[in-house]
Design an enzyme around this catalytic site. Sequence first.
Site, mmCIF file in Angstrom:
data_model
loop_
_atom_site.group_PDB
_atom_site.id
_atom_site.type_symbol
_atom_site.label_atom_id
_atom_site.label_comp_id
_atom_site.label_asym_id
_atom_site.label_seq_id
_atom_site.Cartn_x
_atom_site.Cartn_y
_atom_site.Cartn_z
ATOM 1 N N ASN A 92 16.774 38.774 34.450
ATOM 2 C CA ASN A 92 16.883 40.379 34.374
ATOM 3 C C ASN A 92 18.126 40.533 33.450
ATOM 4 O O ASN A 92 18.652 39.560 32.947
ATOM 5 C CB ASN A 92 17.410 41.018 35.857
ATOM 6 C CG ASN A 92 16.247 41.145 36.782
ATOM 7 O OD1 ASN A 92 15.068 41.345 36.155
ATOM 8 N ND2 ASN A 92 16.303 41.004 38.115
ATOM 9 N N HIS A 113 8.516 46.085 38.310
ATOM 10 C CA HIS A 113 8.637 45.945 36.878
ATOM 11 C C HIS A 113 7.334 46.581 36.155
ATOM 12 O O HIS A 113 6.858 46.036 35.321
ATOM 13 C CB HIS A 113 8.885 44.427 36.375
ATOM 14 C CG HIS A 113 10.209 43.879 37.052
ATOM 15 N ND1 HIS A 113 11.325 43.852 36.113
ATOM 16 C CD2 HIS A 113 10.471 43.447 38.232
ATOM 17 C CE1 HIS A 113 12.284 43.451 36.894
ATOM 18 N NE2 HIS A 113 11.699 43.109 38.005
HETATM 19 C C1 HEM Z 1 7.892 40.882 38.343
HETATM 20 C C2 HEM Z 1 7.913 39.195 42.818
HETATM 21 C C3 HEM Z 1 12.586 38.330 42.530
HETATM 22 C C4 HEM Z 1 12.367 39.482 37.845
HETATM 23 C C5 HEM Z 1 7.468 40.533 39.746
HETATM 24 C C6 HEM Z 1 6.158 40.490 40.356
HETATM 25 C C7 HEM Z 1 6.056 39.978 41.568
HETATM 26 C C8 HEM Z 1 7.629 39.878 41.759
HETATM 27 C C9 HEM Z 1 4.921 40.082 42.483
HETATM 28 C C10 HEM Z 1 4.889 41.217 39.395
HETATM 29 C C11 HEM Z 1 4.229 40.156 38.614
HETATM 30 C C12 HEM Z 1 3.229 40.588 37.900
HETATM 31 O O1 HEM Z 1 2.332 41.245 38.589
HETATM 32 O O2 HEM Z 1 2.841 40.221 36.813
HETATM 33 C C13 HEM Z 1 9.187 38.645 43.197
HETATM 34 C C14 HEM Z 1 9.632 38.090 44.331
HETATM 35 C C15 HEM Z 1 10.933 37.786 44.210
HETATM 36 C C16 HEM Z 1 11.405 38.294 42.870
HETATM 37 C C17 HEM Z 1 8.731 37.635 45.721
HETATM 38 C C18 HEM Z 1 12.058 37.088 45.279
HETATM 39 C C19 HEM Z 1 11.799 36.421 46.216
HETATM 40 C C20 HEM Z 1 12.877 38.323 41.130
HETATM 41 C C21 HEM Z 1 14.312 38.174 40.455
HETATM 42 C C22 HEM Z 1 14.167 38.250 39.347
HETATM 43 C C23 HEM Z 1 12.996 38.848 39.047
HETATM 44 C C24 HEM Z 1 15.451 37.323 41.308
HETATM 45 C C25 HEM Z 1 15.300 38.270 38.001
HETATM 46 C C26 HEM Z 1 16.311 37.415 38.171
HETATM 47 C C27 HEM Z 1 11.036 39.935 37.749
HETATM 48 C C28 HEM Z 1 10.748 40.428 36.187
HETATM 49 C C29 HEM Z 1 9.280 40.842 36.545
HETATM 50 C C30 HEM Z 1 9.125 40.640 37.896
HETATM 51 C C31 HEM Z 1 11.513 40.652 35.058
HETATM 52 C C32 HEM Z 1 8.349 41.493 35.328
HETATM 53 C C33 HEM Z 1 7.892 40.448 34.743
HETATM 54 C C34 HEM Z 1 6.978 40.794 33.369
HETATM 55 O O3 HEM Z 1 7.759 41.358 32.617
HETATM 56 O O4 HEM Z 1 5.677 40.913 33.509
HETATM 57 N N1 HEM Z 1 8.338 39.965 40.467
HETATM 58 N N2 HEM Z 1 10.151 38.893 42.232
HETATM 59 N N3 HEM Z 1 12.225 39.009 40.418
HETATM 60 N N4 HEM Z 1 10.185 40.185 38.694
HETATM 61 FE FE1 HEM Z 1 10.154 39.485 40.436
#
Ligand code: HEM
Length: 493
Positions: A131, A58
């Site tokens: 999402n 993202h």
């Molecule tokens: C961003 C991990 C599943 C939605 C991120 C980031 C990490 C991460 C490390 C970066 C965070 C940052 O640097 O600020 C994971 C892991 C998951 C997972 C380990 C599953 C085990 C999901 C799921 C969704 C999701 C299921 C949605 C339902 C997002 C979104 C961002 C993001 C929207 C961006 C947040 C922002 O706008 O700063 N994710 N994620 N992720 N993830 Fe996940």
Amino acid sequence: MTQDSHRPRMTTTAGAPIASNQHSETAGDRGPVLMQDYQLLEKLAHQNRERIPERVVHAKGWGAFGTFTVTHDITRYSCASIFGQVGKTTPMLARFSTVAGEMGAADHERDVRGFTLKFYTDEGNWDLVGNNTPVFFIRDPLKFPDFIHTQKRHPRTNLRSATAMWDFWGQVPESLHQVTILMSDRGLPQDPTFMDGFGSHTYSFWNGNGERFWVKFHFKTRQGHRFYTNGEAAGIIGHTREGYQEALFGKIERGEFPRWTMFVQIMPELDADKTPYDPFDLTKVWPHGDYPLIEVGEFELNRNADNYFAQIEQAAFSPSNKVRGIGYSPDKMLQARVFSYADAHRYRLGTHYEHLPVNAPKCPVHHYHKDGQMNFFGQATGSTDAYYEPNSRGGAVEDPSFAEPPLRLSGVAARQPHRQVIDDYEQPRALHDRVLTDAERARLYGNIAAAMEGADEDVVERALVHFDRISPAYGAGIRAARAQKAETAVAAE
Ligand code: HEM
Ligand code: NDP
């Protein structure tokens, strides 16, 4: 008095006024530059530190500030202060994103969109990091890094690999529900205002009587759904790679504030043992017929960030940020995310990232974390002499009235799949057979055929078997679209 006399004086970061910002300090007019020109050294050194690590997923995003307003009473389900009374408003921040592309990726790429909300409630920040899809590709967090690797660049070619994607998806059939949505019209919204948002996971609510309910969050766009086809998007990307930023920023600057309606689905706690699907499986929805949408409120985005880096890039959203009245669920993916995000923020932004203005709660903050890099707030314990807990020196104390009711759990500790026999084909079948129109299905087949281009035949064949199992017409439609693409390619040679 010069023309600029009313403007602020430029200074070094230590506050000393700068006499010239046009010329380096040199020995003679040809140079060389003097080592003592600290102003130059400081400028170059700062430039070298302008980049922070981009989000590992993202990375490309667009955000704005806004207001959430409660329109319906749901206090029988949750005692969260944000839902306290109809008409109550809470300031918020939203960030939308694509998943796979890097910071410089084009906005109009087919991808799942992040839909992230930070509510600055009067009892702490509540983040909903969701999402634009109600489900996800996987249901066990152990698969997450591998899944993301298939979406990113191949280690040798440094290109994205259709083979890797279909190899993974074909061996993880629970992913095909999300793949179907991604390859449908909803996988390429015209801009972030034309898409729904979902908390996706099952969370929980608890009310003032300590009763727990399972909950799913939905945000319905008030702008309607608008999408681009792959072909239209390619044309737009040729013209601008920043179409989402232009659209969101521009609309808000013009006063065309986008809005979404918030709904919840509520499941009584003990129903979780009765549903034919696992309500904590992130690859499944709760059918609306079983659990109808209940209206809660609406949010409007009405203020652009003053500084993109400070307020959008440095925004740190985490599923671990929850407030009284809102809790987790046994969802394995959610549990892993509770760890992963704050860990990412400490690496990406630094130890005290939550004290950055965009992340700081708008209510009093008291904790006993001490020192560390960039601690500019000193001590947050509420008392100068209280730097440990318990203390009798006036430091902040716990408040048992915020205790979460106990969460019922059962089972043995082991590495185990989800508890029920799961049908991974039924829900994508409902979407394909019942929800989509003929025209939407035709575009779906074409988009999947396009996404399969360049993938090795064995992985494509394995994936097609799963599409056949969803619905014979689905598999056949993709095969026909592939054949048509092949014919067009031959004709073009
Ligand atoms: C961003 C991990 C599943 C939605 C991120 C980031 C990490 C991460 C490390 C970066 C965070 C940052 O640097 O600020 C994971 C892991 C998951 C997972 C380990 C599953 C085990 C999901 C799921 C969704 C999701 C299921 C949605 C339902 C997002 C979104 C961002 C993001 C929207 C961006 C947040 C922002 O706008 O700063 N994710 N994620 N992720 N993830 Fe996940
Ligand atoms: P309904 O038949 O009551 O409603 C269909 C849902 O599908 C609506 O929410 C609609 O969103 C959404 N939808 C329409 N086109 C697409 C698309 N291309 N991609 C994703 N979603 C789309 O739904 P059911 O609850 O009976 O579930 C049937 C299927 O609908 C599910 O298997 C699932 O695939 C999908 N779905 C279900 C959701 C749920 O929470 N139950 C949420 C989203 C999708 P809209 O109203 O905005 O047009």
